[in-house]
Write a protein that holds these residues in place. Structure first.
Motif, PDB file in Angstrom:
ATOM      1  N   ALA A   9       0.815  -1.115   0.005  1.00  0.00           N
ATOM      2  CA  ALA A   9      -0.166   0.005  -0.224  1.00  0.00           C
ATOM      3  C   ALA A   9       0.835   1.468  -0.107  1.00  0.00           C
ATOM      4  N   VAL A  10       1.857   1.340   1.063  1.00  0.00           N
ATOM      5  CA  VAL A  10       2.792   2.289   0.700  1.00  0.00           C
ATOM      6  C   VAL A  10       3.434   2.631  -0.383  1.00  0.00           C
ATOM      7  N   ASP A  11       3.931   1.413  -1.153  1.00  0.00           N
ATOM      8  CA  ASP A  11       4.742   1.707  -2.564  1.00  0.00           C
ATOM      9  C   ASP A  11       3.493   2.299  -3.363  1.00  0.00           C
ATOM     10  N   ASP A  12       2.257   1.680  -3.398  1.00  0.00           N
ATOM     11  CA  ASP A  12       1.276   1.981  -4.755  1.00  0.00           C
ATOM     12  C   ASP A  12       0.954   3.511  -4.227  1.00  0.00           C
ATOM     13  N   GLU A  13       0.683   3.910  -3.002  1.00  0.00           N
ATOM     14  CA  GLU A  13       0.220   5.409  -2.813  1.00  0.00           C
ATOM     15  C   GLU A  13       1.484   6.361  -3.137  1.00  0.00           C
ATOM     16  N   PHE A  14       2.692   6.023  -2.688  1.00  0.00           N
ATOM     17  CA  PHE A  14       3.779   6.992  -2.692  1.00  0.00           C
ATOM     18  C   PHE A  14       4.985   6.935  -3.517  1.00  0.00           C
ATOM     19  N   GLY A  15       4.915   5.701  -4.383  1.00  0.00           N
ATOM     20  CA  GLY A  15       5.960   5.489  -5.374  1.00  0.00           C
ATOM     21  C   GLY A  15       7.043   5.836  -5.009  1.00  0.00           C
ATOM     22  N   ALA A  16       8.092   6.497  -5.741  1.00  0.00           N
ATOM     23  CA  ALA A  16       9.401   6.847  -5.348  1.00  0.00           C
ATOM     24  C   ALA A  16       9.644   7.469  -3.903  1.00  0.00           C
ATOM     25  N   GLU A  50      -2.034   6.268  10.461  1.00  0.00           N
ATOM     26  CA  GLU A  50      -1.347   7.488  10.908  1.00  0.00           C
ATOM     27  C   GLU A  50      -0.619   8.128   9.729  1.00  0.00           C
ATOM     28  N   LEU A  51       0.088   7.242   8.702  1.00  0.00           N
ATOM     29  CA  LEU A  51       0.666   7.868   7.629  1.00  0.00           C
ATOM     30  C   LEU A  51      -0.105   8.732   6.642  1.00  0.00           C
ATOM     31  N   CYS A  52      -1.458   7.951   6.480  1.00  0.00           N
ATOM     32  CA  CYS A  52      -2.470   8.673   5.522  1.00  0.00           C
ATOM     33  C   CYS A  52      -2.764   9.714   6.193  1.00  0.00           C
TER      34      CYS A  52
END
Length: 72
Positions: A9-16, A50-52
């Motif tokens: 999810a982190v990779d998909d949402e925030f990419g690089a 929390e990150l979102c």
């Protein structure tokens, strides 16, 4: 949410930016970076929410992410 789902999810949402956010952004609600929180056993779902909240991810993209499509 499993750890693998969280990382996807982190990779998909925030990419690089994902690597930088995981290691540099201290989440106010936890007092830890997402990576430190994972390492200390904080549930991935709690870290994800929390990150979102901290990065203003729209609510529609916060729930059910990171899951692989069911097998056919």
């Amino acid at each position: 949410m499993r750890r693998s789902e969280f990382l996807r999810a982190v990779d998909d949402e925030f990419g690089a930016r994902a690597v930088t956010l995981m290691s540099d952004l201290v989440l106010p609600g936890l007092g830890l970076t997402p990576q430190d929180a994972l390492d200390t056993g904080v549930p991935p779902r709690e870290i994800w929410l929390e990150l979102c909240a901290e990065t203003d991810v729209p609510p529609g993209r916060r729930y059910g992410v990171g899951r692989l499509e069911p097998r056919r």
